[in-house]
Design a protein around this motif. Structure first.
Motif, PDB file in Angstrom:
ATOM      1  N   ASN A 151       0.821  -1.213   0.000  1.00  6.22           N
ATOM      2  CA  ASN A 151       0.000   0.000   0.000  1.00  6.22           C
ATOM      3  C   ASN A 151       0.855   1.264   0.000  1.00  6.22           C
ATOM      4  N   THR A 152       1.997   1.215   0.695  1.00  6.97           N
ATOM      5  CA  THR A 152       2.900   2.370   0.683  1.00  6.97           C
ATOM      6  C   THR A 152       3.480   2.603  -0.709  1.00  6.97           C
ATOM      7  N   PHE A 153       3.850   1.523  -1.373  1.00 10.26           N
ATOM      8  CA  PHE A 153       4.369   1.644  -2.736  1.00 10.26           C
ATOM      9  C   PHE A 153       3.302   2.196  -3.679  1.00 10.26           C
ATOM     10  N   CYS A 154       2.076   1.714  -3.540  1.00 11.99           N
ATOM     11  CA  CYS A 154       0.985   2.234  -4.380  1.00 11.99           C
ATOM     12  C   CYS A 154       0.723   3.705  -4.092  1.00 11.99           C
ATOM     13  N   LEU A 155       0.863   4.102  -2.824  1.00  8.70           N
ATOM     14  CA  LEU A 155       0.675   5.513  -2.480  1.00  8.70           C
ATOM     15  C   LEU A 155       1.759   6.379  -3.121  1.00  8.70           C
ATOM     16  N   HIS A 156       3.008   5.940  -3.043  1.00  9.74           N
ATOM     17  CA  HIS A 156       4.094   6.700  -3.669  1.00  9.74           C
ATOM     18  C   HIS A 156       3.917   6.772  -5.187  1.00  9.74           C
ATOM     19  N   LEU A 157       3.473   5.679  -5.763  1.00 11.79           N
ATOM     20  CA  LEU A 157       3.246   5.678  -7.207  1.00 11.79           C
ATOM     21  C   LEU A 157       2.118   6.629  -7.588  1.00 11.79           C
ATOM     22  N   SER A 158       1.074   6.673  -6.779  1.00  8.58           N
ATOM     23  CA  SER A 158      -0.038   7.591  -7.052  1.00  8.58           C
ATOM     24  C   SER A 158       0.398   9.043  -6.920  1.00  8.58           C
ATOM     25  N   VAL A 159       1.218   9.328  -5.897  1.00 12.04           N
ATOM     26  CA  VAL A 159       1.726  10.697  -5.724  1.00 12.04           C
ATOM     27  C   VAL A 159       2.615  11.090  -6.892  1.00 12.04           C
ATOM     28  N   LEU A 160       3.442  10.159  -7.360  1.00 14.41           N
ATOM     29  CA  LEU A 160       4.307  10.452  -8.500  1.00 14.41           C
ATOM     30  C   LEU A 160       3.497  10.738  -9.763  1.00 14.41           C
ATOM     31  N   VAL A 161       2.462   9.943  -9.985  1.00 12.52           N
ATOM     32  CA  VAL A 161       1.604  10.179 -11.156  1.00 12.52           C
ATOM     33  C   VAL A 161       0.893  11.522 -11.036  1.00 12.52           C
ATOM     34  N   LEU A 162       0.467  11.876  -9.818  1.00 11.72           N
ATOM     35  CA  LEU A 162      -0.205  13.162  -9.618  1.00 11.72           C
ATOM     36  C   LEU A 162       0.748  14.329  -9.883  1.00 11.72           C
ATOM     37  N   ILE A 163       1.990  14.216  -9.405  1.00 11.83           N
ATOM     38  CA  ILE A 163       2.969  15.286  -9.635  1.00 11.83           C
ATOM     39  C   ILE A 163       3.277  15.430 -11.123  1.00 11.83           C
ATOM     40  N   SER A 194       1.329  14.622 -13.567  1.00 10.93           N
ATOM     41  CA  SER A 194       0.147  15.155 -14.249  1.00 10.93           C
ATOM     42  C   SER A 194       0.054  16.669 -14.085  1.00 10.93           C
ATOM     43  N   ILE A 195       0.301  17.149 -12.857  1.00  8.98           N
ATOM     44  CA  ILE A 195       0.270  18.604 -12.640  1.00  8.98           C
ATOM     45  C   ILE A 195       1.381  19.294 -13.418  1.00  8.98           C
ATOM     46  N   SER A 196       2.550  18.670 -13.448  1.00  3.09           N
ATOM     47  CA  SER A 196       3.666  19.264 -14.201  1.00  3.09           C
ATOM     48  C   SER A 196       3.390  19.257 -15.695  1.00  3.09           C
ATOM     49  N   ALA A 197       2.732  18.203 -16.184  1.00  2.96           N
ATOM     50  CA  ALA A 197       2.413  18.142 -17.613  1.00  2.96           C
ATOM     51  C   ALA A 197       1.390  19.191 -18.007  1.00  2.96           C
ATOM     52  N   ILE A 198       0.504  19.542 -17.080  1.00  2.00           N
ATOM     53  CA  ILE A 198      -0.466  20.598 -17.382  1.00  2.00           C
ATOM     54  C   ILE A 198       0.247  21.941 -17.525  1.00  2.00           C
ATOM     55  N   GLN A 199       1.237  22.186 -16.672  1.00 11.81           N
ATOM     56  CA  GLN A 199       1.973  23.444 -16.748  1.00 11.81           C
ATOM     57  C   GLN A 199       2.939  23.468 -17.931  1.00 11.81           C
ATOM     58  N   ASP A 200       3.604  22.351 -18.171  1.00  8.64           N
ATOM     59  CA  ASP A 200       4.571  22.277 -19.268  1.00  8.64           C
ATOM     60  C   ASP A 200       4.461  20.892 -19.904  1.00  8.64           C
ATOM     61  N   PRO A 201       3.826  20.776 -21.053  1.00  7.17           N
ATOM     62  CA  PRO A 201       3.653  19.449 -21.671  1.00  7.17           C
ATOM     63  C   PRO A 201       4.972  18.758 -21.998  1.00  7.17           C
ATOM     64  N   LEU A 209       7.638  18.792 -20.086  1.00 10.03           N
ATOM     65  CA  LEU A 209       8.265  18.396 -18.817  1.00 10.03           C
ATOM     66  C   LEU A 209       9.748  18.780 -18.752  1.00 10.03           C
ATOM     67  N   GLN A 210      10.116  19.865 -19.438  1.00 13.16           N
ATOM     68  CA  GLN A 210      11.505  20.311 -19.420  1.00 13.16           C
ATOM     69  C   GLN A 210      11.772  21.338 -18.330  1.00 13.16           C
ATOM     70  N   SER A 211      10.763  22.068 -17.939  1.00 14.01           N
ATOM     71  CA  SER A 211      10.937  23.091 -16.901  1.00 14.01           C
ATOM     72  C   SER A 211       9.960  22.830 -15.754  1.00 14.01           C
ATOM     73  N   VAL A 212      10.182  21.715 -15.082  1.00 15.67           N
ATOM     74  CA  VAL A 212       9.305  21.344 -13.971  1.00 15.67           C
ATOM     75  C   VAL A 212       9.813  22.017 -12.701  1.00 15.67           C
ATOM     76  N   ASN A 213       8.934  22.708 -12.016  1.00 16.36           N
ATOM     77  CA  ASN A 213       9.285  23.406 -10.785  1.00 16.36           C
ATOM     78  C   ASN A 213       9.029  22.473  -9.598  1.00 16.36           C
ATOM     79  N   ILE A 214      10.087  21.812  -9.128  1.00 23.33           N
ATOM     80  CA  ILE A 214       9.947  20.872  -8.018  1.00 23.33           C
ATOM     81  C   ILE A 214       9.708  21.602  -6.703  1.00 23.33           C
ATOM     82  N   GLU A 215      10.232  22.815  -6.574  1.00 24.49           N
ATOM     83  CA  GLU A 215      10.070  23.559  -5.324  1.00 24.49           C
ATOM     84  C   GLU A 215       8.611  23.877  -5.030  1.00 24.49           C
TER      85      GLU A 215
END
Length: 231
Positions: free
Chosen positions: A166-178, A180-187, A189-195
């Motif tokens: 379940n922890t691995f699935c949670l981390h995977l879901s968070v990664l997919v969410l991040i 997805s949000i980054s792809a909306i800002q920059d399709p 994914l070259q200038s992703v703002n991790i901060e």
């Protein structure tokens, strides 16, 4: 000599008849019979095979199944498989938290080593350790009262495996969410703002929710360790 008075039979009979009307006559009720459940004979072999398959299968991420079939003794092969998966899951969980601890450290000039861990992170670790400690205490107590061979290791292996899965699935879901949000800002994914995901009030709220979900995962994974073995 006293005069004999005639007895009025009609009056006595009428009184007796009227009194009989006031009597409560018990109602005769028919006995209630429960309807018989007809079982299709063709379904019996399939149900027996279904139960036999679930009784003898090797459980790796199913604490509920281990508890429900606790009277079934594990084979030595199942014991070795569960022992290996238990060690792997424990190593992955400890390694994940140790890696997170190392990444939280920073070296600042003139200050030295500084940790970015918050009180929420400390609360998460304390709660998880407390839940695991109470689970070990409860299952050890139940095993002393009702000893069963290889039950403790099977339960702990399934609990840790469930927690890690379940922890691995949670981390995977968070990664997919991040992503997805980054792809909306920059399709691209070259200038992703991790901060953006590490600082600010939104990041603190997300960290609190993340810690709460991890505590819930740990609690649900070890909740069957406190149940009585005789129930």
């Amino acid at each position: 000599m006293e005069d004999l008075q005639p007895i009025n039979d009609d009056k006595d009979c009428s009184d007796t008849f009227s009194g009989s009307k006031n009597l409560i006559v018990p109602e005769i009720t028919q006995p209630q019979t429960t309807p018989l459940i007809l079982v299709n004979p063709e379904q019996l072999p399939r149900e027996i095979e279904f139960l036999r398959r679930h009784r003898n299968k090797t459980r790796l991420c199913d604490p509920k199944g281990v508890y429900e079939f606790r009277h079934i003794q594990q084979t030595w092969l199942q014991f070795l498989i569960q022992l290996m998966t238990l060690l792997i899951s424990m190593a992955c969980i400890v390694g994940l938290y140790y890696l997170y601890y190392l990444e939280s450290k920073e070296i600042m000039v003139g200050v030295g080593e500084v940790s970015e861990l918050t009180w929420i992170d400390a609360f998460e670790v304390v709660m998880i350790i407390g839940i695991i400690f109470m689970a070990i205490k409860n299952i050890a107590k139940q095993s002393q009262l009702h000893p069963q061979k290889r039950y403790c290791l099977a339960m702990f292996a399934n609990c840790f495996n469930r927690m890690w899965l379940n922890t691995f699935c949670l981390h995977l879901s968070v990664l997919v969410l991040i992503l997805s949000i980054s792809a909306i800002q920059d399709p691209t994914l070259q200038s992703v703002n991790i901060e953006m995901f590490e600082e600010g009030s939104a990041a603190d709220l997300a960290n609190a929710v993340y810690s709460l979900v991890l505590i819930t995962i740990c609690f649900r994974a070890f909740r069957f360790c406190g149940k009585e073995l005789t129930a």
